[in-house]
Design a protein around this motif. Structure first.
Motif, PDB file in Angstrom:
ATOM      1  N   PRO A  97     -13.393  13.216 -11.474  1.00 42.91           N
ATOM      2  CA  PRO A  97     -13.766  12.034 -12.251  1.00 42.91           C
ATOM      3  C   PRO A  97     -13.759  10.763 -11.402  1.00 42.91           C
ATOM      4  CG  PRO A  97     -12.130  13.345 -13.423  1.00 42.91           C
ATOM      5  CD  PRO A  97     -12.213  13.904 -12.042  1.00 42.91           C
ATOM      6  N   ASP A  98     -14.641   9.845 -11.748  1.00 43.20           N
ATOM      7  CA  ASP A  98     -14.636   8.543 -11.092  1.00 43.20           C
ATOM      8  C   ASP A  98     -13.314   7.835 -11.385  1.00 43.20           C
ATOM      9  OD1 ASP A  98     -17.179   9.217 -10.392  1.00 43.20           O
ATOM     10  OD2 ASP A  98     -18.169   7.728 -11.681  1.00 43.20           O
ATOM     11  N   ILE A  99     -12.917   6.937 -10.480  1.00 44.19           N
ATOM     12  CA  ILE A  99     -11.656   6.213 -10.622  1.00 44.19           C
ATOM     13  C   ILE A  99     -11.944   4.723 -10.769  1.00 44.19           C
ATOM     14  CG2 ILE A  99      -9.442   5.665  -9.558  1.00 44.19           C
ATOM     15  CD1 ILE A  99      -9.627   8.268  -8.030  1.00 44.19           C
ATOM     16  N   PRO A 100     -11.626   4.136 -11.926  1.00 39.48           N
ATOM     17  CA  PRO A 100     -11.844   2.697 -12.095  1.00 39.48           C
ATOM     18  C   PRO A 100     -10.733   1.896 -11.422  1.00 39.48           C
ATOM     19  CG  PRO A 100     -10.932   3.629 -14.103  1.00 39.48           C
ATOM     20  CD  PRO A 100     -11.138   4.782 -13.161  1.00 39.48           C
ATOM     21  N   GLU A 101     -11.100   0.735 -10.889  1.00 41.05           N
ATOM     22  CA  GLU A 101     -10.146  -0.205 -10.293  1.00 41.05           C
ATOM     23  C   GLU A 101      -9.229   0.493  -9.287  1.00 41.05           C
ATOM     24  OE1 GLU A 101      -8.119  -2.586 -13.199  1.00 41.05           O
ATOM     25  OE2 GLU A 101      -9.871  -2.645 -14.498  1.00 41.05           O
ATOM     26  N   ALA A 102      -9.807   1.268  -8.405  1.00 40.65           N
ATOM     27  CA  ALA A 102      -9.032   2.036  -7.435  1.00 40.65           C
ATOM     28  C   ALA A 102      -8.411   1.133  -6.382  1.00 40.65           C
ATOM     29  CB  ALA A 102      -9.926   3.075  -6.766  1.00 40.65           C
ATOM     30  N   ARG A 103      -7.270   1.550  -5.891  1.00 41.13           N
ATOM     31  CA  ARG A 103      -6.609   0.913  -4.755  1.00 41.13           C
ATOM     32  C   ARG A 103      -6.487   1.908  -3.600  1.00 41.13           C
ATOM     33  NH1 ARG A 103      -8.174  -2.664  -7.053  1.00 41.13           N
ATOM     34  NH2 ARG A 103      -7.134  -4.488  -7.915  1.00 41.13           N
ATOM     35  N   GLY A 104      -6.004   3.108  -3.880  1.00 43.48           N
ATOM     36  CA  GLY A 104      -5.965   4.141  -2.861  1.00 43.48           C
ATOM     37  C   GLY A 104      -7.346   4.731  -2.633  1.00 43.48           C
ATOM     38  N   ASN A 105      -7.562   5.266  -1.430  1.00 49.44           N
ATOM     39  CA  ASN A 105      -8.850   5.886  -1.105  1.00 49.44           C
ATOM     40  C   ASN A 105      -8.820   7.343  -1.560  1.00 49.44           C
ATOM     41  OD1 ASN A 105     -11.139   6.995   0.061  1.00 49.44           O
ATOM     42  ND2 ASN A 105     -10.940   5.834   1.956  1.00 49.44           N
ATOM     43  N   PRO A 106      -9.625   7.736  -2.555  1.00 49.15           N
ATOM     44  CA  PRO A 106      -9.555   9.099  -3.083  1.00 49.15           C
ATOM     45  C   PRO A 106     -10.119  10.156  -2.156  1.00 49.15           C
ATOM     46  CG  PRO A 106     -11.340   7.897  -4.141  1.00 49.15           C
ATOM     47  CD  PRO A 106     -10.590   6.904  -3.302  1.00 49.15           C
ATOM     48  N   VAL A 107     -10.652   9.771  -0.990  1.00 49.93           N
ATOM     49  CA  VAL A 107     -11.138  10.797  -0.065  1.00 49.93           C
ATOM     50  C   VAL A 107     -10.003  11.749   0.318  1.00 49.93           C
ATOM     51  CG1 VAL A 107     -10.736   9.585   2.132  1.00 49.93           C
ATOM     52  CG2 VAL A 107     -12.666  11.165   1.901  1.00 49.93           C
ATOM     53  N   VAL A 108      -8.755  11.258   0.299  1.00 51.91           N
ATOM     54  CA  VAL A 108      -7.607  12.127   0.579  1.00 51.91           C
ATOM     55  C   VAL A 108      -7.488  13.215  -0.483  1.00 51.91           C
ATOM     56  CG1 VAL A 108      -5.102  12.212   0.802  1.00 51.91           C
ATOM     57  CG2 VAL A 108      -6.367  10.284   1.776  1.00 51.91           C
ATOM     58  N   LEU A 109      -7.632  12.823  -1.751  1.00 51.35           N
ATOM     59  CA  LEU A 109      -7.524  13.791  -2.844  1.00 51.35           C
ATOM     60  C   LEU A 109      -8.650  14.809  -2.793  1.00 51.35           C
ATOM     61  CD1 LEU A 109      -6.551  11.372  -5.765  1.00 51.35           C
ATOM     62  CD2 LEU A 109      -5.051  12.625  -4.207  1.00 51.35           C
ATOM     63  N   TYR A 110      -9.858  14.348  -2.477  1.00 47.45           N
ATOM     64  CA  TYR A 110     -10.989  15.274  -2.357  1.00 47.45           C
ATOM     65  C   TYR A 110     -10.724  16.304  -1.262  1.00 47.45           C
ATOM     66  CZ  TYR A 110     -14.196  12.739  -5.462  1.00 47.45           C
ATOM     67  OH  TYR A 110     -14.808  12.182  -6.565  1.00 47.45           O
ATOM     68  N   PHE A 111     -10.246  15.831  -0.126  1.00 46.24           N
ATOM     69  CA  PHE A 111      -9.999  16.747   0.992  1.00 46.24           C
ATOM     70  C   PHE A 111      -8.936  17.777   0.631  1.00 46.24           C
ATOM     71  CE2 PHE A 111      -7.818  18.005   4.884  1.00 46.24           C
ATOM     72  CZ  PHE A 111      -8.874  18.388   5.683  1.00 46.24           C
TER      73      PHE A 111
END
Length: 223
Positions: A97-111
Motif C-alpha cells: 500500500p501507498d504510505i501517506p506523509e511518509a518520513r522513512g524511506n519504504p524502499v527498505v521494507l520493499y527489499f
C-alpha cells in the motif's frame, strides 16, 4: 504520522514484524532506529522519483537486472511526501500500500519483503517465520559501523547496518543452503531518500571465496 504508518503496515500483513515490534518491547536498538525510525526523507521534501538499480548474481545462473522506483508526491494537504513504490517486475515484484506523509524511506521494507517472499518460494520455511527472524535480528544481533560512499564525485559519510538472521535459527535445517545469508544496509544523508544500498549475500563455501549469490539494490547516480 507514526500511528498512520503502523496502521498501513498492519494492513499489509507482511510488514509489522519489520517495522512495528510487538508490545511491550525494550527500547529500540541503534540498528532499529537507523533503519526503521530515521527520517530518511528529511533531505527530499519535494515531489520526485527515487530510482534504484537491482542486480542479482548467482553461481551458474545469468545475471539479472531490474529497477525499483519510489515516487514522492504531495498529499491531500499539499505537503510532501505521500509515497508509492514500483518494486521490481515479474515474479520478483512486490506490491505494498501507498504510505501517506511518509518520513522513512519504504524502499527498505520493499527489499526485506522481497527477500522474505524469495525464501518462502525457494525453501520449505514460512514467510511469517522469516519476517520474525529478520525483525528480531535488528533488535538483538545487528552490527552498526561507520563507512563512506562515493556520491556526486565526492566521498560522503555513511552508516552500515549488518544482520545474519538465520545463523542460529533452530529451524535452519529446513533451508540449510540459504541459512548463511547476510544482509547489509548502507544509509547516508548525502543521497536523496537517505538509503544508498541494500544487499543480500550468501557467502562462498570457503573463507575468501566469492559469494554464491548476491542481490543488490543501489540508488541510481542520476537521482
Amino acid at each position: 504520522m507514526k500511528r498512520r504508518l503502523a496502521a498501513i503496515l498492519l494492513a499489509v500483513g507482511a510488514l509489522p514484524a519489520f517495522a512495528q515490534p510487538q508490545a511491550p518491547s525494550p527500547p529500540p536498538s541503534e540498528a532499529e532506529r537507523l533503519v526503521f525510525q530515521q527520517d530518511h526523507l528529511a533531505n527530499t521534501r519535494q515531489p520526485r522519483t527515487l530510482r534504484y538499480a537491482y542486480v542479482e548474481e548467482a553461481e551458474g545462473k545469468p545475471r539479472v537486472t531490474d529497477r525499483a522506483l519510489i515516487t514522492l508526491s504531495n498529499g491531500a494537504a499539499g505537503r510532501c511526501c505521500d509515497v508509492h513504490g514500483d518494486y521490481l517486475s515479474g515474479a520478483q515484484a512486490v506490491n505494498l500500500p501507498d504510505i501517506p506523509e511518509a518520513r522513512g524511506n519504504p524502499v527498505v521494507l520493499y527489499f526485506l519483503e522481497g527477500e522474505v517472499r524469495r525464501l518462502q518460494r525457494t525453501t520449505t520455511g514460512q514467510a511469517a517465520h522469516f519476517r520474525r527472524r529478520i525483525r528480531q535480528s535488528f533488535a538483538d544481533a545487528a552490527t552498526v559501523s561507520e563507512t563512506t560512499i562515493t556520491w556526486a564525485g565526492k566521498t560522503a559519510p555513511a552508516r552500515l547496518v549488518r544482520i545474519a538472521p538465520f545463523l542460529d535459527d533452530p529451524f535452519r535445517a529446513r533451508f540449510q543452503d540459504q541459512a548463511a545469508t547476510e544482509y547489509a544496509i548502507v544509509l547516508s544523508d548525502a543521497v536523496p531518500g537517505g538509503v544508498y544500498q541494500l544487499r543480500a549475500m550468501l557467502p562462498g563455501d570457503a573463507a575468501g571465496a566469492a559469494p554464491r549469490a548476491s542481490r543488490t539494490l543501489t540508488i541510481d547516480a542520476s537521482n
